[in-house]
Design a protein around this motif. Structure first.
Motif, short mmCIF file in Angstrom:
data_model
loop_
_atom_site.label_atom_id
_atom_site.label_comp_id
_atom_site.label_asym_id
_atom_site.label_seq_id
_atom_site.Cartn_x
_atom_site.Cartn_y
_atom_site.Cartn_z
N VAL A 126 0.62 -1.05 -0.06
CA VAL A 126 0.31 0.09 0.23
C VAL A 126 0.95 1.07 0.03
O VAL A 126 0.48 2.21 -0.78
CB VAL A 126 -1.04 -0.03 1.09
CG1 VAL A 126 -1.98 1.31 1.42
CG2 VAL A 126 -2.60 -0.98 1.15
N LEU A 127 1.76 1.10 0.93
CA LEU A 127 2.73 2.33 0.72
C LEU A 127 3.61 2.28 -0.45
O LEU A 127 5.00 3.30 0.15
CB LEU A 127 3.32 2.28 1.95
CG LEU A 127 2.49 2.76 3.59
CD1 LEU A 127 3.43 2.87 4.60
CD2 LEU A 127 1.58 4.07 3.32
N LYS A 128 3.64 1.65 -1.41
CA LYS A 128 4.66 0.75 -2.46
C LYS A 128 6.12 1.69 -1.99
O LYS A 128 7.07 2.14 -2.68
CB LYS A 128 4.21 2.57 -3.75
CG LYS A 128 3.33 2.67 -3.60
CD LYS A 128 3.30 3.23 -5.04
CE LYS A 128 1.45 3.75 -6.35
NZ LYS A 128 1.95 4.90 -7.07
N ARG A 129 6.26 1.00 -1.05
CA ARG A 129 7.72 0.23 -0.53
C ARG A 129 8.16 -1.17 -0.79
O ARG A 129 9.40 -1.45 -0.32
CB ARG A 129 7.87 1.05 1.13
CG ARG A 129 7.18 2.21 1.39
CD ARG A 129 8.76 2.89 1.56
NE ARG A 129 8.68 4.43 1.82
CZ ARG A 129 8.68 5.07 3.10
NH1 ARG A 129 8.36 4.16 3.77
NH2 ARG A 129 8.65 5.76 2.92
N GLU A 130 7.83 -2.03 -1.80
CA GLU A 130 8.03 -3.18 -2.01
C GLU A 130 9.16 -3.49 -2.70
O GLU A 130 9.81 -4.29 -2.13
CB GLU A 130 6.64 -4.08 -2.97
CG GLU A 130 6.39 -3.81 -3.89
CD GLU A 130 5.29 -2.71 -4.12
OE1 GLU A 130 4.90 -2.46 -5.76
OE2 GLU A 130 5.49 -1.03 -3.72
N VAL A 131 10.01 -2.65 -3.12
CA VAL A 131 10.78 -2.58 -4.30
C VAL A 131 12.47 -2.27 -3.15
O VAL A 131 11.60 -0.64 -2.89
CB VAL A 131 11.11 -2.17 -5.18
CG1 VAL A 131 12.26 -2.08 -6.23
CG2 VAL A 131 9.47 -2.25 -6.11
#
Lengths: 123, 181
Positions: B174-179
């Motif tokens: 959700v916070l676009k921190r997966e990479v």
């Protein structure tokens, strides 16, 4: 109903807290306060479970180091375990909800439910 | 059959902090009062013979949840306001009032008195009494809550860890921190 205040006091407190948590989810426009309401609702249910396990004049669920302890007056351990699990799952739920709130604020620039509805209607 | 005056004072404290949490207009004040509410609840759990639950509530309910809420308002916004309390939302009050009255009129008379020794949860010979009698023999642990959590219901606790992991993954996505660049 007043006579139950003496014998059923924790249940009365739990039901009133359920109502307050539900009120926060319905009435507060701010999304963060809605999440606090969810947490309040949860703790009321935890209180319900813990008071079901309670036994008057007993001890915490610690048993002596014996094979056959005999009659023991300790609280029931099972509702406690369920509540421990529920507390941790509740925090996981809160974390996901708050992450969604952070994203909503980044997209729409507001945390108020009524403003959010207007912004989305304009799109 | 009644509790000490301290427990009753604590119940009043819990009720007051819950109501002020609901009514404070400033979100930061509401979060701080909610932390106090969680702490009061943790102390109340020790009165109800649940020290394990009380410690978890104090560490996670009053600690981690409060930190998460504070981080959220730090990253988003804290609406400025000149009024102390929210306007009362009367349709909501009527709805939850009806909810509370239904619970108090229908469920409460059916409940066994708090702490009664003939309560079905406590007196059940096949479930609760089994764990109390056999915990040390079966697991070698004296704390019955730990024994049920980690031994008898170990797979439940494993499932709980899976839920926490899934929530962590969901937060990162959700916070676009997966990479990790």
């Amino acid at each position: 109903m007043i006579e139950y205040l003496d014998t059923h006091y924790t249940y009365v407190l739990a039901f009133v807290l359920l109502a307050i948590g539900l009120y926060m989810m319905i009435a507060n426009e701010n999304l963060v306060k809605k999440v606090i309401g969810v947490n309040l609702f949860q703790t009321a249910i935890f209180l319900f479970f813990v008071s079901v396990a309670y036994v008057e004049g007993g001890d915490a669920p610690i048993v002596p180091a014996e094979t056959n302890p005999g009659e023991l007056l300790v609280a029931s351990p099972l509702p406690h375990v369920i509540v421990l699990t529920a507390i941790v799952v509740g925090v996981a739920l809160t974390a996901v909800a708050l992450a969604l709130i952070v994203r909503i604020y980044a997209e729409y620039g507001t945390l108020r439910e009524d403003t959010l509805r207007e912004v989305r209607a304009d799109e | 059959m009644t509790m000490s005056w301290f427990a009753y004072t604590l119940m009043v404290f819990i009720l007051l902090t819950a109501v002020t949490t609901a009514l404070f207009r400033d979100v930061l004040s509401a979060i701080v009062v909610f932390g106090a509410y969680s702490l009061g609840m943790a102390i109340f759990y020790t009165f109800l013979l649940a020290p394990d639950v009380a410690m978890t509530e104090a560490a996670i309910g009053a600690g981690v949840t409060t930190i998460l809420l504070l981080l959220t308002i730090a990253r988003t916004t804290r609406p400025s306001t000149d009024r102390l309390f929210e306007r009362v939302h009367w349709p909501g009050v009527v709805a939850v009032g009806a909810f509370a009255i239904v619970l108090l009129w229908t469920v409460l008379p059916e409940m066994v008195a708090v702490g009664a020794e003939d309560a079905p949860v406590w007196a059940n010979a096949d479930v609760t009494q089994y764990y109390i009698q056999h915990t040390y023999d079966d697991t070698g642990v004296q704390n019955a809550v730990t024994a049920v959590l980690a031994a008898y219901r170990g797979f439940d606790t494993f499932g709980e860890a899976v839920v926490v992991f899934a929530a962590g993954v969901a937060v990162l996505i959700v916070l676009k921190r997966e990479v990790f660049a």
